[in-house]
Design a protein around this motif. Sequence first.
Motif, PDB file in Angstrom:
ATOM      1  N   ILE A 187      23.717  44.217  43.231  1.00  0.00           N
ATOM      2  CA  ILE A 187      24.808  45.189  43.158  1.00  0.00           C
ATOM      3  C   ILE A 187      25.532  45.057  41.833  1.00  0.00           C
ATOM      4  CG2 ILE A 187      27.031  45.843  44.157  1.00  0.00           C
ATOM      5  CD1 ILE A 187      25.905  44.992  46.895  1.00  0.00           C
ATOM      6  N   ARG A 188      25.775  43.829  41.432  1.00  0.00           N
ATOM      7  CA  ARG A 188      26.463  43.599  40.174  1.00  0.00           C
ATOM      8  C   ARG A 188      25.645  44.136  38.990  1.00  0.00           C
ATOM      9  NH1 ARG A 188      27.619  42.721  35.578  1.00  0.00           N
ATOM     10  NH2 ARG A 188      29.115  41.229  34.732  1.00  0.00           N
ATOM     11  N   TRP A 189      24.330  43.890  39.003  1.00  0.00           N
ATOM     12  CA  TRP A 189      23.471  44.372  37.914  1.00  0.00           C
ATOM     13  C   TRP A 189      23.430  45.897  37.864  1.00  0.00           C
ATOM     14  CZ3 TRP A 189      19.018  47.388  38.025  1.00  0.00           C
ATOM     15  CH2 TRP A 189      18.345  47.509  36.803  1.00  0.00           C
ATOM     16  N   MET A 190      23.327  46.532  39.031  1.00  0.00           N
ATOM     17  CA  MET A 190      23.178  47.982  39.073  1.00  0.00           C
ATOM     18  C   MET A 190      24.464  48.709  38.701  1.00  0.00           C
ATOM     19  SD  MET A 190      21.094  50.524  39.653  1.00  0.00           S
ATOM     20  CE  MET A 190      19.742  49.924  40.679  1.00  0.00           C
ATOM     21  N   LEU A 191      25.619  48.186  39.115  1.00  0.00           N
ATOM     22  CA  LEU A 191      26.859  48.953  39.032  1.00  0.00           C
ATOM     23  C   LEU A 191      27.798  48.547  37.909  1.00  0.00           C
ATOM     24  CD1 LEU A 191      27.831  49.361  42.793  1.00  0.00           C
ATOM     25  CD2 LEU A 191      26.551  50.932  41.323  1.00  0.00           C
ATOM     26  N   PHE A 192      27.688  47.330  37.403  1.00  0.00           N
ATOM     27  CA  PHE A 192      28.666  46.845  36.435  1.00  0.00           C
ATOM     28  C   PHE A 192      28.009  46.550  35.092  1.00  0.00           C
ATOM     29  CE2 PHE A 192      30.604  46.051  40.525  1.00  0.00           C
ATOM     30  CZ  PHE A 192      31.955  46.345  40.318  1.00  0.00           C
ATOM     31  N   ASP A 200      36.333  42.777  42.330  1.00  0.00           N
ATOM     32  CA  ASP A 200      35.713  44.098  42.315  1.00  0.00           C
ATOM     33  C   ASP A 200      34.369  44.086  43.032  1.00  0.00           C
ATOM     34  OD1 ASP A 200      37.851  45.146  40.909  1.00  0.00           O
ATOM     35  OD2 ASP A 200      36.938  44.801  38.949  1.00  0.00           O
ATOM     36  N   ILE A 201      33.599  43.029  42.837  1.00  0.00           N
ATOM     37  CA  ILE A 201      32.332  42.902  43.568  1.00  0.00           C
ATOM     38  C   ILE A 201      32.600  42.838  45.070  1.00  0.00           C
ATOM     39  CG2 ILE A 201      30.545  41.229  44.151  1.00  0.00           C
ATOM     40  CD1 ILE A 201      29.622  42.822  41.937  1.00  0.00           C
ATOM     41  N   ARG A 202      33.638  42.092  45.449  1.00  0.00           N
ATOM     42  CA  ARG A 202      33.970  41.989  46.877  1.00  0.00           C
ATOM     43  C   ARG A 202      34.370  43.352  47.436  1.00  0.00           C
ATOM     44  NH1 ARG A 202      36.357  37.030  45.162  1.00  0.00           N
ATOM     45  NH2 ARG A 202      38.429  38.001  45.067  1.00  0.00           N
ATOM     46  N   LEU A 203      35.153  44.113  46.692  1.00  0.00           N
ATOM     47  CA  LEU A 203      35.572  45.426  47.169  1.00  0.00           C
ATOM     48  C   LEU A 203      34.376  46.358  47.326  1.00  0.00           C
ATOM     49  CD1 LEU A 203      38.708  47.389  45.994  1.00  0.00           C
ATOM     50  CD2 LEU A 203      36.571  48.555  46.468  1.00  0.00           C
ATOM     51  N   GLY A 245      30.371  54.653  30.730  1.00  0.00           N
ATOM     52  CA  GLY A 245      30.117  53.368  30.102  1.00  0.00           C
ATOM     53  C   GLY A 245      28.772  53.375  29.407  1.00  0.00           C
ATOM     54  N   ASP A 246      28.660  52.726  28.259  1.00  0.00           N
ATOM     55  CA  ASP A 246      27.377  52.760  27.557  1.00  0.00           C
ATOM     56  C   ASP A 246      26.340  51.828  28.181  1.00  0.00           C
ATOM     57  OD1 ASP A 246      28.134  50.225  26.694  1.00  0.00           O
ATOM     58  OD2 ASP A 246      28.084  50.713  24.551  1.00  0.00           O
ATOM     59  N   ARG A 247      26.742  51.062  29.234  1.00  0.00           N
ATOM     60  CA  ARG A 247      25.795  50.246  29.988  1.00  0.00           C
ATOM     61  C   ARG A 247      25.583  50.811  31.401  1.00  0.00           C
ATOM     62  NH1 ARG A 247      25.430  45.109  27.582  1.00  0.00           N
ATOM     63  NH2 ARG A 247      25.717  45.412  25.337  1.00  0.00           N
ATOM     64  N   ASP A 248      25.957  52.056  31.604  1.00  0.00           N
ATOM     65  CA  ASP A 248      25.820  52.676  32.921  1.00  0.00           C
ATOM     66  C   ASP A 248      24.335  52.917  33.206  1.00  0.00           C
ATOM     67  OD1 ASP A 248      25.838  54.331  35.191  1.00  0.00           O
ATOM     68  OD2 ASP A 248      27.738  55.258  34.611  1.00  0.00           O
ATOM     69  N   ARG A 249      23.809  52.289  34.247  1.00  0.00           N
ATOM     70  CA  ARG A 249      22.394  52.414  34.584  1.00  0.00           C
ATOM     71  C   ARG A 249      22.104  53.590  35.509  1.00  0.00           C
ATOM     72  NH1 ARG A 249      23.438  46.836  34.290  1.00  0.00           N
ATOM     73  NH2 ARG A 249      22.078  45.779  32.777  1.00  0.00           N
ATOM     74  N   GLY A 275      29.774  49.514  32.718  1.00  0.00           N
ATOM     75  CA  GLY A 275      28.749  50.080  33.559  1.00  0.00           C
ATOM     76  C   GLY A 275      29.230  51.307  34.317  1.00  0.00           C
ATOM     77  N   HIS A 276      28.826  51.388  35.585  1.00  0.00           N
ATOM     78  CA  HIS A 276      29.064  52.586  36.387  1.00  0.00           C
ATOM     79  C   HIS A 276      30.442  52.620  37.030  1.00  0.00           C
ATOM     80  CE1 HIS A 276      27.677  56.132  38.507  1.00  0.00           C
ATOM     81  NE2 HIS A 276      27.958  55.595  39.690  1.00  0.00           N
ATOM     82  N   MET A 277      31.090  51.454  37.178  1.00  0.00           N
ATOM     83  CA  MET A 277      32.341  51.388  37.931  1.00  0.00           C
ATOM     84  C   MET A 277      33.539  51.379  36.989  1.00  0.00           C
ATOM     85  SD  MET A 277      31.268  51.518  40.971  1.00  0.00           S
ATOM     86  CE  MET A 277      32.822  51.215  41.797  1.00  0.00           C
ATOM     87  N   LEU A 278      33.692  52.432  36.215  1.00  0.00           N
ATOM     88  CA  LEU A 278      34.714  52.449  35.168  1.00  0.00           C
ATOM     89  C   LEU A 278      36.131  52.304  35.697  1.00  0.00           C
ATOM     90  CD1 LEU A 278      33.643  55.152  32.552  1.00  0.00           C
ATOM     91  CD2 LEU A 278      33.471  52.667  32.409  1.00  0.00           C
ATOM     92  N   MET A 279      36.424  52.855  36.861  1.00  0.00           N
ATOM     93  CA  MET A 279      37.797  52.757  37.368  1.00  0.00           C
ATOM     94  C   MET A 279      38.197  51.316  37.634  1.00  0.00           C
ATOM     95  SD  MET A 279      35.573  53.452  39.888  1.00  0.00           S
ATOM     96  CE  MET A 279      35.630  55.113  40.475  1.00  0.00           C
ATOM     97  N   MET A 280      37.196  50.444  37.830  1.00  0.00           N
ATOM     98  CA  MET A 280      37.454  49.020  37.997  1.00  0.00           C
ATOM     99  C   MET A 280      37.275  48.255  36.689  1.00  0.00           C
ATOM    100  SD  MET A 280      35.489  48.330  41.608  1.00  0.00           S
ATOM    101  CE  MET A 280      35.850  49.326  43.061  1.00  0.00           C
TER     102      MET A 280
END
Length: 312
Positions: A187-192, A200-203, A245-249, A275-280
Amino acid sequence: MPERFEVGLPDGVRLNVEVTGPTDAPVTAILLHGWTLDGRAWHRQVDALTAAPLGGAVRVVTYDARGHGRSSCMALPTATVAQLGDDLAAVIDAVAPPGPVLLVGHSMGGMTIMEYAHRHPTHFAARTAGLVFVSTTAEGHTHTVYGLSPRIARLIRLAETTGAGVLARCGSWRAPRALLNALQPSIRWMLFGDRCEPSDIRLVTSAVARASLRSIGGFRASIGTQHRLDTLAALAHLPAAALVGDRDRLTPPPCAESIAAALPATELTVCPGAGHMLMMERPDEVNAALTGVLRRVLAAPQRGVTPAGTGA
């Protein structure tokens, strides 16, 4: 404290809604979360919008999409982005006082806004005064390669699509928390991107645990096939912002760039290392873009905005 209540939809689904701010605020901001998440994803933006000096100027609404969070599950045929656009129209009628509405969407939430504009153009035009798109796309999975080679990306998409079909038939069941905890590195690799707070990972893991397997699997098909650049081109008159994000997968920079091209007045922000979770990951950048569009909405001459019916 936010006010929490439910909005009932015509097909019996009940949406969990949270509202913060005065009922007589001149603008209502509705924040729409992404696939497998819930309204809690926006907690830093809710705090920013309800703090001084904007506190009395905006009424902030978050809600859990059907099959997500505390909202009820739904029939599988309604697990589509098109249905989410219809749901948004119903939420606006139910919770937004007369006056302009600012729509803010992350990932699937941004696609929901586009479907609302496409399916309910009269309603959209009567209510919507500004747009913010966060880590989203108007071109389905056109640009999604997961940061990998196209060949490997095709294999991952095939596996993902097959798995989604299986999950979609699992009804209202939810993924075991123990399994999701084991999957946290994925999850961390895909989203952040480069940085990620443990909270944030816990949420995010908690949100995925709340989503029904039917919603996790069922929405995948329509997310992958949606194309709404033509719809966006008709909205060029609205103040808008797009961030990526420029690392958004999942929704890499070309997704935001095509949105900005369709909406030439859009302020485009590319966040390095995110990554993908910019609001966090980048709450300051997201809050700045959001408040920037909000101030433009507040400064604009007030139109005769009234609650509209949902007819096209």
